[in-house]
Design a protein around this motif. Structure first.
Motif, PDB file in Angstrom:
ATOM      1  N   ARG A   1       6.502   3.907  -0.843  1.00  0.00           N
ATOM      2  CA  ARG A   1       6.008   2.718  -1.544  1.00  0.00           C
ATOM      3  C   ARG A   1       5.454   1.680  -0.577  1.00  0.00           C
ATOM      4  O   ARG A   1       5.757   1.694   0.608  1.00  0.00           O
TER       5      ARG A   1
ATOM      6  N   GLY B   1       7.945  -9.888  -2.629  1.00  0.00           N
ATOM      7  CA  GLY B   1       9.352  -9.898  -3.053  1.00  0.00           C
ATOM      8  C   GLY B   1      10.179  -9.168  -1.999  1.00  0.00           C
ATOM      9  O   GLY B   1      10.825  -8.178  -2.282  1.00  0.00           O
ATOM     10  N   GLU B   2      10.140  -9.684  -0.765  1.00  0.00           N
ATOM     11  CA  GLU B   2      10.799  -8.960   0.342  1.00  0.00           C
ATOM     12  C   GLU B   2      12.175  -9.529   0.633  1.00  0.00           C
ATOM     13  O   GLU B   2      12.348 -10.753   0.684  1.00  0.00           O
ATOM     14  N   HIS B   3      13.116  -8.615   0.820  1.00  0.00           N
ATOM     15  CA  HIS B   3      14.537  -8.972   1.001  1.00  0.00           C
ATOM     16  C   HIS B   3      15.051  -9.721  -0.225  1.00  0.00           C
ATOM     17  O   HIS B   3      15.837 -10.665  -0.117  1.00  0.00           O
ATOM     18  N   ILE B   4      14.593  -9.280  -1.359  1.00  0.00           N
ATOM     19  CA  ILE B   4      14.942  -9.941  -2.612  1.00  0.00           C
ATOM     20  C   ILE B   4      15.775  -9.033  -3.502  1.00  0.00           C
ATOM     21  O   ILE B   4      16.585  -9.509  -4.288  1.00  0.00           O
ATOM     22  N   ASP B   5      15.634  -7.713  -3.342  1.00  0.00           N
ATOM     23  CA  ASP B   5      16.353  -6.825  -4.282  1.00  0.00           C
ATOM     24  C   ASP B   5      17.865  -7.025  -4.215  1.00  0.00           C
ATOM     25  O   ASP B   5      18.536  -7.156  -5.244  1.00  0.00           O
ATOM     26  N   TYR B   6      18.410  -7.123  -3.004  1.00  0.00           N
ATOM     27  CA  TYR B   6      19.872  -7.282  -2.907  1.00  0.00           C
ATOM     28  C   TYR B   6      20.321  -8.708  -3.220  1.00  0.00           C
ATOM     29  O   TYR B   6      21.504  -9.004  -3.182  1.00  0.00           O
TER      30      TYR B   6
ATOM     31  N   CYS C   1      21.069  -0.387   1.817  1.00  0.00           N
ATOM     32  CA  CYS C   1      19.783  -0.778   1.226  1.00  0.00           C
ATOM     33  C   CYS C   1      19.968  -1.285  -0.204  1.00  0.00           C
ATOM     34  O   CYS C   1      20.982  -1.022  -0.841  1.00  0.00           O
ATOM     35  N   GLY C   2      18.954  -1.994  -0.690  1.00  0.00           N
ATOM     36  CA  GLY C   2      18.943  -2.432  -2.085  1.00  0.00           C
ATOM     37  C   GLY C   2      18.400  -1.324  -2.985  1.00  0.00           C
ATOM     38  O   GLY C   2      18.341  -0.159  -2.575  1.00  0.00           O
ATOM     39  N   ILE C   3      17.931  -1.704  -4.183  1.00  0.00           N
ATOM     40  CA  ILE C   3      17.538  -0.705  -5.185  1.00  0.00           C
ATOM     41  C   ILE C   3      16.011  -0.546  -5.315  1.00  0.00           C
ATOM     42  O   ILE C   3      15.524   0.375  -5.963  1.00  0.00           O
ATOM     43  N   MET C   4      15.251  -1.445  -4.668  1.00  0.00           N
ATOM     44  CA  MET C   4      13.791  -1.447  -4.890  1.00  0.00           C
ATOM     45  C   MET C   4      13.125  -0.090  -4.609  1.00  0.00           C
ATOM     46  O   MET C   4      12.346   0.409  -5.434  1.00  0.00           O
ATOM     47  N   ASP C   5      13.413   0.497  -3.458  1.00  0.00           N
ATOM     48  CA  ASP C   5      12.659   1.671  -3.023  1.00  0.00           C
ATOM     49  C   ASP C   5      12.889   2.857  -3.960  1.00  0.00           C
ATOM     50  O   ASP C   5      11.972   3.607  -4.281  1.00  0.00           O
TER      51      ASP C   5
ATOM     52  N   TYR D   1      19.374  -6.175   9.202  1.00  0.00           N
ATOM     53  CA  TYR D   1      19.338  -6.084   7.735  1.00  0.00           C
ATOM     54  C   TYR D   1      20.701  -6.458   7.150  1.00  0.00           C
ATOM     55  O   TYR D   1      20.800  -7.296   6.257  1.00  0.00           O
TER      56      TYR D   1
ATOM     57  N   GLY E   1       8.667  -4.372   3.736  1.00  0.00           N
ATOM     58  CA  GLY E   1       9.893  -3.614   4.016  1.00  0.00           C
ATOM     59  C   GLY E   1      10.919  -4.462   4.751  1.00  0.00           C
ATOM     60  O   GLY E   1      10.861  -5.700   4.753  1.00  0.00           O
ATOM     61  N   GLY E   2      11.848  -3.782   5.402  1.00  0.00           N
ATOM     62  CA  GLY E   2      12.967  -4.462   6.054  1.00  0.00           C
ATOM     63  C   GLY E   2      12.555  -5.335   7.226  1.00  0.00           C
ATOM     64  O   GLY E   2      13.177  -6.359   7.507  1.00  0.00           O
TER      65      GLY E   2
HETATM   66  C1  GLA Z   1      14.335  -1.944   2.806  1.00  0.00           C
HETATM   67  C2  GLA Z   1      15.421  -1.664   1.767  1.00  0.00           C
HETATM   68  C3  GLA Z   1      15.062  -2.278   0.417  1.00  0.00           C
HETATM   69  C4  GLA Z   1      14.668  -3.744   0.546  1.00  0.00           C
HETATM   70  C5  GLA Z   1      13.655  -3.940   1.675  1.00  0.00           C
HETATM   71  C6  GLA Z   1      13.370  -5.396   1.959  1.00  0.00           C
HETATM   72  O1  GLA Z   1      13.172  -1.271   2.441  1.00  0.00           O
HETATM   73  O2  GLA Z   1      15.605  -0.281   1.615  1.00  0.00           O
HETATM   74  O3  GLA Z   1      16.131  -2.113  -0.479  1.00  0.00           O
HETATM   75  O4  GLA Z   1      15.790  -4.557   0.720  1.00  0.00           O
HETATM   76  O5  GLA Z   1      14.093  -3.341   2.892  1.00  0.00           O
HETATM   77  O6  GLA Z   1      12.732  -5.963   0.876  1.00  0.00           O
END
Ligand code: GLA
Length: 378
Positions: free
Chosen positions: A24, A29-34, A161-165, A217, A325-326
């Motif tokens: 992806r 919306g970076e570093h926002i999912d968590y 990691c968060g859920i976005m990816d 992270y 990304g991260g």
């Molecule tokens: C990595 C993580 C995602 C998200 C991004 C930053 O890709 O896997 O969950 O937190 O960093 O937006």
């Protein structure tokens, strides 16, 4: 060689099923999912593929087209011993989180660049989750599959990691970005009309991978939780800018800046969505710029290579550019006029050479389809 033939060569049988799941880019919306906020990624046309055949015993036999060496073999009941090479954990972790209890032959393949911040891990996990859901008729929804892939990464691989990816890899739709509300995982498709407006979304893979990635992270996540606790909130999603300002004197400066990134970025996602809907690419580009500045100055996750890519792209006429990304390396995106990509890429290359950075790689990001079954004849 075609994946199906390769599978047959390795295991002596045709695969039952083959799936693919994409990497992806995140528009904003970076570093926002968590932080339970809003994110706006789209799936790209680089994919991981997974071919499987269900066995009638309890043996797992696993190989990757990218890794040479003997087949990995283990018993399905002994998955959690975690004693295999790291790459296998992204796959075995999904078997573990989906509670598969049958033997399987698995061959994976991927053209998602690794370490480029384009979610090669999520693509791999999601290709496995998707094919298992079909092969064992698990009946899980896309959201449930994304959650089990994330659980594999969090608990089996050990990456927080968060859920976005995983959400975008499973649920992406061609021609669209996906607005994901990470609080309840509701989604909304948002048309991406760059092409019809003579625009391209360039991806600049800086080829930089800084050691800070993992620790950096996890530290940012912890800082966000700390601020949410100070305000008595369950996440920063619930914090408003005016509420944050009331504690500007009391909060440690760094914590204040981290929270300001999160709160302002969530607002930018909302504005970016509406800019896309009304084809206002100038406003959209400005939001990309603001996002990068906030990630660099307030959130502290950029690096010299990302800043250079973004600055040169802007100076050469990009409508907007930012890291994705991260961070601490990986890729940046730049929204540019069709026809400008070559010139901008050359300028970035020159900028990188002048700074003695590695040679960057470039490609166009096209909003593509999420996970699905494929026939494997290519
Ligand atoms: C990595 C993580 C995602 C998200 C991004 C930053 O890709 O896997 O969950 O937190 O960093 O937006």
């Amino acid at each position: 060689m075609k994946l199906q033939e390769e599978f047959e060569g390795l295991f002596g049988n045709k695969p039952d099923l083959i799936s693919q799941a994409p990497g992806r880019v995140n528009l904003i919306g970076e570093h926002i999912d968590y932080n339970n906020g809003l994110v706006l990624p789209f799936a790209i046309d680089s994919v991981a593929r997974c071919a499987i055949r269900v066995r009638n015993d309890s043996k797992i036999r696993l190989a990757s087209k990218q890794i040479t060496g003997p087949l990995i073999e283990c018993e399905i009941s002994r998955l959690s011993e975690k004693n295999e090479p790291l790459w296998t954990r992204y796959i075995l972790g999904v078997l573990w989180s989906l509670k598969i209890n049958s033997g399987i032959e698995i061959l994976v393949d991927s053209n998602v660049p690794q370490g480029a911040g384009l979610s090669s891990s999520a693509a791999l996990e999601c290709s496995v989750a998707y094919v298992l859901n079909e092969a064992f008729s698990l009946g899980l929804s896309g959201k449930e599959l994304a959650l089990s892939a994330q659980r594999a990464e969090n608990e089996f691989v050990g990456v927080p990691c968060g859920i976005m990816d995983q959400m975008i890899s499973i649920l992406g739709k061609a021609g669209h970005a996906l607005l994901i509300d990470c609080l309840d995982l509701t989604t909304k498709l948002v048309p991406v009309k760059f092409d019809s407006n003579n625009l391209k979304l360039m991806v600049i893979d800086t080829q930089a991978h800084h050691a800070l990635v993992d620790g950096g992270y996890a530290k940012r996540r912890a800082q966000c939780e700390q601020v949410a606790n100070i305000f008595g909130l369950s996440s920063l999603r619930e914090l408003s800018m005016s509420n944050l300002q009331t504690k500007s004197g009391e909060l440690e400066q760094e914590l204040f800046a981290r929270a300001r990134h999160v709160v302002s970025e969530i607002e930018r996602v909302k504005n970016a969505e509406s800019a896309l809907v009304r084809d206002d690419f100038k406003a959209f580009g400005e939001l990309l710029d603001q996002s990068h500045n906030s990630l660099r100055d307030d959130y502290g996750v950029s690096c010299p290579e990302l800043d250079c890519a973004v600055e040169v792209a802007r100076a050469e006429g990009a409508l907007g550019a930012r890291m994705i990304g991260g961070g601490f390396g990986g890729s940046a995106i730049a929204l540019v006029k069709d026809g400008d990509t070559g010139r901008i890429a050359s300028a970035i290359e020159r900028g990188f050479a002048k700074n003695n950075f590695k040679t960057p790689r470039f490609f166009d990001a096209v909003a593509s389809e999420g996970a699905r079954l494929v026939d494997g004849s290519n």
